[in-house]
Motif scaffolding. Structure first.
Motif, PDB file in Angstrom:
ATOM      1  N   GLY A 455       0.819  -1.210   0.000  1.00 37.05           N
ATOM      2  CA  GLY A 455       0.000   0.000   0.000  1.00 37.05           C
ATOM      3  C   GLY A 455       0.853   1.261   0.000  1.00 37.05           C
ATOM      4  N   LYS A 456       0.440   2.222   0.783  1.00 41.45           N
ATOM      5  CA  LYS A 456       1.136   3.509   0.836  1.00 41.45           C
ATOM      6  C   LYS A 456       2.567   3.314   1.332  1.00 41.45           C
ATOM      7  CE  LYS A 456       0.736   8.153   2.802  1.00 41.45           C
ATOM      8  NZ  LYS A 456      -0.030   9.029   3.724  1.00 41.45           N
ATOM      9  N   THR A 457       3.519   3.910   0.622  1.00 40.66           N
ATOM     10  CA  THR A 457       4.935   3.768   0.969  1.00 40.66           C
ATOM     11  C   THR A 457       5.592   5.144   0.984  1.00 40.66           C
ATOM     12  OG1 THR A 457       4.965   1.615  -0.130  1.00 40.66           O
ATOM     13  CG2 THR A 457       7.089   2.592   0.396  1.00 40.66           C
ATOM     14  N   GLU A 458       6.378   5.412   2.031  1.00 44.50           N
ATOM     15  CA  GLU A 458       7.078   6.688   2.157  1.00 44.50           C
ATOM     16  C   GLU A 458       8.523   6.427   2.544  1.00 44.50           C
ATOM     17  OE1 GLU A 458       4.954   8.653   5.226  1.00 44.50           O
ATOM     18  OE2 GLU A 458       3.298   9.300   3.938  1.00 44.50           O
ATOM     19  N   VAL A 459       9.411   7.301   2.104  1.00 41.17           N
ATOM     20  CA  VAL A 459      10.813   7.234   2.515  1.00 41.17           C
ATOM     21  C   VAL A 459      11.305   8.663   2.730  1.00 41.17           C
ATOM     22  CG1 VAL A 459      11.592   7.150   0.102  1.00 41.17           C
ATOM     23  CG2 VAL A 459      13.125   6.400   1.917  1.00 41.17           C
ATOM     24  N   GLU A 460      12.020   8.861   3.807  1.00 43.83           N
ATOM     25  CA  GLU A 460      12.512  10.208   4.101  1.00 43.83           C
ATOM     26  C   GLU A 460      13.881  10.148   4.755  1.00 43.83           C
ATOM     27  OE1 GLU A 460      10.647  12.291   7.441  1.00 43.83           O
ATOM     28  OE2 GLU A 460       9.378  10.511   7.714  1.00 43.83           O
ATOM     29  N   LYS A 461      14.632  11.247   4.573  1.00 44.30           N
ATOM     30  CA  LYS A 461      15.947  11.376   5.197  1.00 44.30           C
ATOM     31  C   LYS A 461      15.748  11.859   6.626  1.00 44.30           C
ATOM     32  CE  LYS A 461      20.531  11.548   4.831  1.00 44.30           C
ATOM     33  NZ  LYS A 461      20.808  11.555   6.286  1.00 44.30           N
ATOM     34  N   SER A 463      17.864  12.322  10.670  1.00 39.62           N
ATOM     35  CA  SER A 463      19.160  12.797  11.146  1.00 39.62           C
ATOM     36  C   SER A 463      20.246  11.725  11.106  1.00 39.62           C
ATOM     37  CB  SER A 463      19.021  13.336  12.575  1.00 39.62           C
ATOM     38  OG  SER A 463      18.528  12.318  13.428  1.00 39.62           O
ATOM     39  N   ASP A 464      19.889  10.491  11.428  1.00 38.25           N
ATOM     40  CA  ASP A 464      20.918   9.448  11.483  1.00 38.25           C
ATOM     41  C   ASP A 464      20.709   8.371  10.431  1.00 38.25           C
ATOM     42  OD1 ASP A 464      18.587   8.619  12.614  1.00 38.25           O
ATOM     43  OD2 ASP A 464      19.529   7.569  14.311  1.00 38.25           O
ATOM     44  N   GLY A 465      20.079   8.723   9.296  1.00 33.30           N
ATOM     45  CA  GLY A 465      19.924   7.743   8.220  1.00 33.30           C
ATOM     46  C   GLY A 465      18.666   7.959   7.415  1.00 33.30           C
ATOM     47  N   TRP A 466      17.962   6.894   7.164  1.00 34.80           N
ATOM     48  CA  TRP A 466      16.771   6.921   6.313  1.00 34.80           C
ATOM     49  C   TRP A 466      15.646   6.155   6.993  1.00 34.80           C
ATOM     50  CZ3 TRP A 466      17.229   9.617   1.699  1.00 34.80           C
ATOM     51  CH2 TRP A 466      18.532   9.940   1.316  1.00 34.80           C
ATOM     52  N   LEU A 467      14.421   6.616   6.792  1.00 34.47           N
ATOM     53  CA  LEU A 467      13.255   5.982   7.385  1.00 34.47           C
ATOM     54  C   LEU A 467      12.268   5.605   6.285  1.00 34.47           C
ATOM     55  CD1 LEU A 467      11.741   5.148   9.990  1.00 34.47           C
ATOM     56  CD2 LEU A 467      10.643   7.411   9.921  1.00 34.47           C
ATOM     57  N   VAL A 468      11.940   4.320   6.243  1.00 39.37           N
ATOM     58  CA  VAL A 468      10.955   3.826   5.285  1.00 39.37           C
ATOM     59  C   VAL A 468       9.700   3.433   6.052  1.00 39.37           C
ATOM     60  CG1 VAL A 468      10.407   2.048   3.579  1.00 39.37           C
ATOM     61  CG2 VAL A 468      12.729   2.982   3.711  1.00 39.37           C
ATOM     62  N   LYS A 469       8.565   3.973   5.634  1.00 39.17           N
ATOM     63  CA  LYS A 469       7.266   3.583   6.179  1.00 39.17           C
ATOM     64  C   LYS A 469       6.458   2.949   5.052  1.00 39.17           C
ATOM     65  CE  LYS A 469       6.981   7.286   9.624  1.00 39.17           C
ATOM     66  NZ  LYS A 469       6.184   8.455  10.093  1.00 39.17           N
ATOM     67  N   ALA A 470       5.894   1.791   5.328  1.00 40.84           N
ATOM     68  CA  ALA A 470       5.149   1.087   4.277  1.00 40.84           C
ATOM     69  C   ALA A 470       3.923   0.411   4.866  1.00 40.84           C
ATOM     70  CB  ALA A 470       6.040   0.069   3.586  1.00 40.84           C
ATOM     71  N   GLU A 471       2.974   0.165   3.997  1.00 36.72           N
ATOM     72  CA  GLU A 471       1.715  -0.465   4.371  1.00 36.72           C
ATOM     73  C   GLU A 471       1.538  -1.733   3.544  1.00 36.72           C
ATOM     74  OE1 GLU A 471      -2.916   1.048   4.771  1.00 36.72           O
ATOM     75  OE2 GLU A 471      -1.752   1.618   2.990  1.00 36.72           O
ATOM     76  N   GLU A 502      -4.192  -7.707  10.363  1.00 34.24           N
ATOM     77  CA  GLU A 502      -5.314  -6.855   9.973  1.00 34.24           C
ATOM     78  C   GLU A 502      -5.350  -6.694   8.453  1.00 34.24           C
ATOM     79  OE1 GLU A 502      -7.244  -6.119  12.367  1.00 34.24           O
ATOM     80  OE2 GLU A 502      -5.885  -6.640  14.013  1.00 34.24           O
ATOM     81  N   THR A 503      -6.401  -6.046   7.965  1.00 36.75           N
ATOM     82  CA  THR A 503      -6.494  -5.772   6.531  1.00 36.75           C
ATOM     83  C   THR A 503      -5.477  -4.717   6.109  1.00 36.75           C
ATOM     84  OG1 THR A 503      -8.252  -4.182   6.996  1.00 36.75           O
ATOM     85  CG2 THR A 503      -8.922  -6.410   6.355  1.00 36.75           C
ATOM     86  N   SER A 504      -5.098  -3.837   7.050  1.00 34.28           N
ATOM     87  CA  SER A 504      -4.063  -2.842   6.782  1.00 34.28           C
ATOM     88  C   SER A 504      -3.023  -2.914   7.896  1.00 34.28           C
ATOM     89  CB  SER A 504      -4.657  -1.434   6.715  1.00 34.28           C
ATOM     90  OG  SER A 504      -3.633  -0.466   6.588  1.00 34.28           O
ATOM     91  N   ASN A 505      -1.759  -3.080   7.512  1.00 33.61           N
ATOM     92  CA  ASN A 505      -0.683  -3.233   8.484  1.00 33.61           C
ATOM     93  C   ASN A 505       0.464  -2.316   8.088  1.00 33.61           C
ATOM     94  OD1 ASN A 505      -1.493  -6.098   9.917  1.00 33.61           O
ATOM     95  ND2 ASN A 505      -2.041  -6.067   7.744  1.00 33.61           N
ATOM     96  N   THR A 506       0.862  -1.427   8.993  1.00 31.46           N
ATOM     97  CA  THR A 506       1.913  -0.454   8.702  1.00 31.46           C
ATOM     98  C   THR A 506       3.160  -0.791   9.514  1.00 31.46           C
ATOM     99  OG1 THR A 506       0.258   1.245   8.284  1.00 31.46           O
ATOM    100  CG2 THR A 506       2.516   1.983   8.669  1.00 31.46           C
TER     101      THR A 506
END
Length: 710
Positions: A455-461, A463-471, A502-506
């Motif tokens: 589903g929805k996917t985000e990536v951002e810089k 302070s100490d690296g990179w953060l990926v959020k995904a569904e 669940e039907t949606s898992n982040t």
């Protein structure tokens, strides 16, 4: 090419499935009395297709007035006695041309015995000609007697039987001189005179039935760690004996290490005069064409040997579903791929999911608790494929050490007994000290498969690296799943597992190196329905579509038209699927899966495909070109598949040949090649095949596009 199966699961035990209310007598006695031993003396008269036998049948007696058992309908019961005392009996016929029911009257003065040995003398003829004597297709018959060979299966009911009995067998077989006979168990004796050979085999452990085979064999044998290993081959195949014997030793050693001691004192590879691939207790029966196939030793032989652990000594309680075929598939067919390399194992798992996705729908699906045996690609996809993946997921969840420890315990505790999915569940729970009811409930008692997507996917810089959020999304009622997730980074890969409920898992993953790609379940470790973007166009994509239209040509030679129409009817699931090229509607062309038969000058729809053929495929009136090679001989044939350009969920298959005489033969072979995208034949033999590559998986995402828009 072949799917070698346990004989028990391809033969229909009609007498096991007749409802009690349909039997011509009170059938309660059938379920009270069970046979515990058969001591059979049988003589085979091959020229006359006849047998004559006496079965000294032992049963624990329940003091009823009658004992009921079943026999082959065509056999004649000559006498029934006990302790040299003749007993009255009657023959009753079961419905639908089933077996005859033998009703034996027990005199009142004998009813106090705790056990009875009934001596039943009978004779009969079996003249059936097996399907596929010479062809490569697996043949099926329950019983045949001839000078070419003898095959008697339990489904033939060649000895008196009571459903659900677990009995021991001692069998003396009398054959004309020059013939060798084999059944389950250990060789007790073998003698010959001028005209006959007398062979006695005995198995002191119980089994669900008994198969008997005889033929003009040359026998080669060796002994390995107390196990007698035989090769019963025809003279023409004697050069294969050593290969099979050596391979048998390897498999026995491998499975004894994994599971525990081999349950029998012998294993035999027996060649059959018609094409079979059966696994019986302590031997396998392979057709004369089958044994010569080079891959059989490395694949199917081990599968049949493993059945002596799963199915032939730990029996299946089918009231809760058949776990045996899927477990054997997982520990044989799949396991050999795993031993080869990880890519082969991944492709095998993906292939299981692909077949299920292509063949199984909400309407024809069934839970594993309802699977008893394979009858078509649908039941195979569920009972073999899904079950194998359930054991794979169970193994990943508990780990290799606990997985194999549990299977060894299961084998040790349930040998010579019927076992169910519940027994497997309780074994794993006891060993792992954890509740697995949720796992077996969703995978065994619930039909279907999960469908997951990114589903929805985000990536951002940060302070100490990179953060990926995904569904991760699930459709419909969610499953409890452990989903492997892989991040491709600038300096390597990061792997983790995400738990879904669940039907949606982040979920979130933080890395020090820049992430480039994200992929969920890239190695197909979870049993699930695949997305169209994960499945290449294949033969199964079209054959598995119950709404497909099979289009035969109205142009070209009359002989070809007739042959193509016959082929269309043979591969159709129902009559309404078959249409002439002049009858197909525009809606069907744009919305259905199509199986188009015939070349440019034969089928009107073939011309419509020219612009949509895969790259490197060129079609002309009397030739076709694949990967820069042109084929224009009369014996050439092509099958190629593609996605329907009007509906990407549907497929199109095109089959054409330049020789009408080969249409029937080649058409019968097509379903064997279900996972392939194209096939090329020359004079009836496959000379090239391949599967198109799929690179646009909806479960993968390029994170650089999210960051930089490119």
């Amino acid at each position: 090419m072949f799917n070698l199966r346990s004989a028990k699961n391809i033969l229909l035990f009609v007498y096991f499935t007749i409802p009690i209310t349909m039997l011509p007598v009170n059938a309660e006695a059938i379920h009270k009395s069970k046979i515990v031993n058969h001591t059979i003396e049988i003589e085979l008269f091959l020229k006359d297709h006849k047998l004559k036998a006496i079965d000294h049948m032992s049963i624990p007696y329940e003091h009823d007035e009658k004992v009921l058992c079943f026999m082959n309908r065509s056999f004649q019961i000559l006498s029934v006695s006990t302790s040299k005392r003749t007993l009255d009996f009657h023959i009753r016929n079961t419905p639908d041309k089933g077996p005859q029911c033998l009703e034996i009257s027990i005199p009142s003065d004998l009813r106090e015995r705790n056990e009875l040995t009934l001596d039943i003398v009978y004779e009969g003829s079996l003249t059936a000609t097996p399907v596929s004597l010479e062809e490569e297709d697996v043949g099926e018959t329950t019983g045949t007697i001839s000078e070419r060979g003898v095959y008697l299966s339990p489904a033939c009911i060649w000895y008196p039987d009571i459903p659900s009995s677990l009995a021991t067998f001692k069998i003396t077989i009398i054959t004309p001189i020059g013939y060798e006979a084999i059944t389950q168990g250990t060789l007790i004796s073998k003698t010959s005179d001028d005209h006959k050979t007398y062979t006695t085999w005995e198995e002191k452990n119980v089994s669900e039935g008994c198969d008997l085979v005889a033929g003009k064999y040359q026998v080669t044998s060796i002994s390995h760690n107390g196990i007698d290993i035989y090769a019963f081959f025809f003279p023409e195949e004697q050069d294969l004996a050593k290969t099979y014997l050596d391979a048998t030793i390897r498999y026995l050693d491998m499975y004894q290490k994994l599971l525990g001691n081999y349950p029998y004192r012998k294993f035999a590879i027996v060649e059959n005069f018609f094409q079979t691939g059966y696994g019986m207790p302590s031997f396998t029966l392979l057709g004369s064409t089958v044994v010569k196939l080079p891959f059989i030793v490395d694949t199917s032989l081990g599968h049949e040997i493993l059945h002596n652990w799963w199915g032939n000594s730990v029996f299946v309680d089918e009231s809760q579903g058949n776990w045996c075929e899927g477990l054997t598939t997982y520990m044989a067919d799949y396991y050999y791929k795993e031993l080869k390399d990880s890519n082969s194992a991944t492709e095998y798992r993906k292939d299981i999911c692909r077949k299920y996705t292509n063949y199984v729908t909400e309407q024809n699906d069934l839970p594993l608790s309802k699977f008893t045996g394979r009858i078509d690609p649908i039941t195979q996809s569920v009972g073999y494929g899904k079950t194998a993946m359930v054991f794979h997921m169970l193994r990943r969840m508990v780990g290799d050490e606990l997985f194999y420890t549990a299977l060894r315990n299961f084998y040790k505790n349930k040998i010579w007994q019927q076992a169910s999915w519940k027994d497997i569940q309780h074994t794993f729970e006891d060993i792992g000290k954890t509740d697995l009811s949720w796992f077996f409930e969703q995978w065994v008692n619930r039909k279907g498969a999960p469908f997951i997507e990114l589903g929805k996917t985000e990536v951002e810089k940060v302070s100490d690296g990179w953060l990926v959020k995904a569904e991760i999304l699930q459709k419909d009622t969610p499953y409890r799943l452990s989903i492997p997730v892989i991040l491709e980074l600038e300096d390597g890969n990061f792997s983790t597992t995400v738990e879904l409920k669940e039907t949606s898992n982040t979920f979130s993953i933080q890395t020090k190196s820049q992430p480039k790609y994200i992929a969920i379940d890239p190695q197909h470790d979870v049993f699930r329905r695949l997305h169209p973007g994960e499945i290449p166009p294949t033969i199964d994509l079209v054959l598995g579509d119950y709404e497909k239209v099979i289009v035969y040509p109205t142009g070209g030679e009359s002989a070809s038209q007739k042959a193509y129409k016959k082929l269309a009817e043979s591969i159709a699931d129902n009559e309404g699927m078959v249409k002439a090229d002049t009858e197909v509607t525009e809606t069907e062309i744009t919305q259905k899966s199509l199986f188009i038969l015939g070349g440019l000058s034969e089928n009107k729809l073939t011309k419509m495909l020219l612009g949509d053929l895969p790259e490197n495929f060129l079609l002309e009136e009397n030739a076709f070109t694949v990967n820069s090679t042109t084929f224009n001989n009369k014996g050439n044939a092509l099958l190629v598949t593609l996605r329907n350009p009007q509906n990407r969920k549907k497929g199109i298959a095109l089959f054409l040949t330049f020789n009408s005489a080969t249409i029937d033969t080649l058409g019968l072979k097509i379903p064997r090649y279900g996972k392939y995208s194209y096939l090329i034949f020359a004079d009836g033999k496959n000379i090239d095949k391949g599967t198109f590559t799929v690179t646009d998986s909806p479960l993968q995402r390029d994170l650089r596009i999210l960051l930089f828009g490119k």
